[in-house]
Design an enzyme around this catalytic site. Structure first.
Site: not given
Length: 266
Positions: A212, A214, A216, A240
């Protein structure tokens, strides 16, 4: 490769002869065929030796003809093993049109892939009968073996110096005039581009960080910049997230990532 259960493995001796004969007639085809075939691609040992001698001569910037081939094969003590110079001379007589050499090279390569597939499959079958490994391990090994065959591609082992210098000069000129910002495909992030000089063919770039933060979003932005601004084909795999979750996640970036969203979901 030896016969399997009385059957002769796939091969095309005539196509191999036509490839070699065409290369003797037109040396400019050697780098073209070198992108398709390697020495291992030829099923017949004599043809492997002749092709290897051709590559050696070409890499030394020497002409590849009957005279130089005789000298190189003699140096290797291979003249008799390839059937004598009468056999080598006969290769030239077989060729009608050198324009077909690339087609013949593709035939030779296809036969090589089939032999490789047979060899890999035979090893897996033998291990199944031996029962030394468990089924899961054998399945994984079979997948790796088949994947290796699928990915078998002859890499260009010969690149003329003049051709490489020309490409490099064109890149330098574009960088000097500002037409290109980095040698590779820009990521869209200037600081990152200064470090890695853009994305290059064959690169494997791993983006690592805690959850979490960033990762992606960064990768999707890079993909968007490459696809939209640089017009480079982009393909994204996500293992995923489900399709629904992927869509929800991408909607949060809809303004800047609309194209990538379409690529992923279509």
């Amino acid at each position: 490769m030896a016969e399997v259960q009385g059957r002769v493995p796939p091969h095309d001796r005539e196509a191999e002869r036509l490839v070699l004969g065409g290369l003797i007639i037109d040396n400019s085809l050697i780098p073209v065929v070198g992108e398709i075939l390697t020495e291992r691609s030829f099923d017949f040992a004599a043809h492997r030796h002749i092709f290897s001698a051709m590559l050696e001569l070409y890499e030394r910037d020497l002409p590849v003809d009957l005279v130089t081939l005789r000298e190189e094969l003699s140096r290797r003590q291979m003249v008799e093993k390839v059937g004598g110079m009468a056999y080598v001379s006969g290769l030239v007589a077989d060729v009608s049109y050198v324009t077909n050499v690339r087609h013949y090279a593709n035939i030779v390569h296809d036969k090589f892939l089939l032999r490789s597939l047979l060899s890999a499959s035979s090893r897996i079958v033998d291990k199944c009968y031996e029962g030394a490994d468990d089924a899961t391990q054998l399945i994984e090994e079979a997948e790796r073996a088949l994947s290796d065959v699928a990915q078998t591609r002859a890499r260009a082992s010969i690149v003329p110096v003049a051709e490489q210098v020309k490409d490099n000069l064109e890149t330098i000129e574009k960088l000097a005039t500002g037409e290109k910002k980095v040698p590779g495909v820009p990521t869209g992030f200037r600081d990152l581009d200064r470090l890695i000089l853009g994305l290059h063919r064959g690169d494997q770039i791993i983006v690592g960080a805690r959850p979490s933060v960033g990762k992606t979003s960064l990768c999707l932005n890079v993909a968007y910049n490459a696809a939209k601004k640089e017009e480079v084909p982009v393909l994204i795999f996500s293992i995923e997230m489900s399709k629904a979750v992927s869509y929800t996640h991408l909607r949060a970036h809809e303004t800047s990532l609309h194209l990538v969203c379409r690529l992923l979901l279509e």
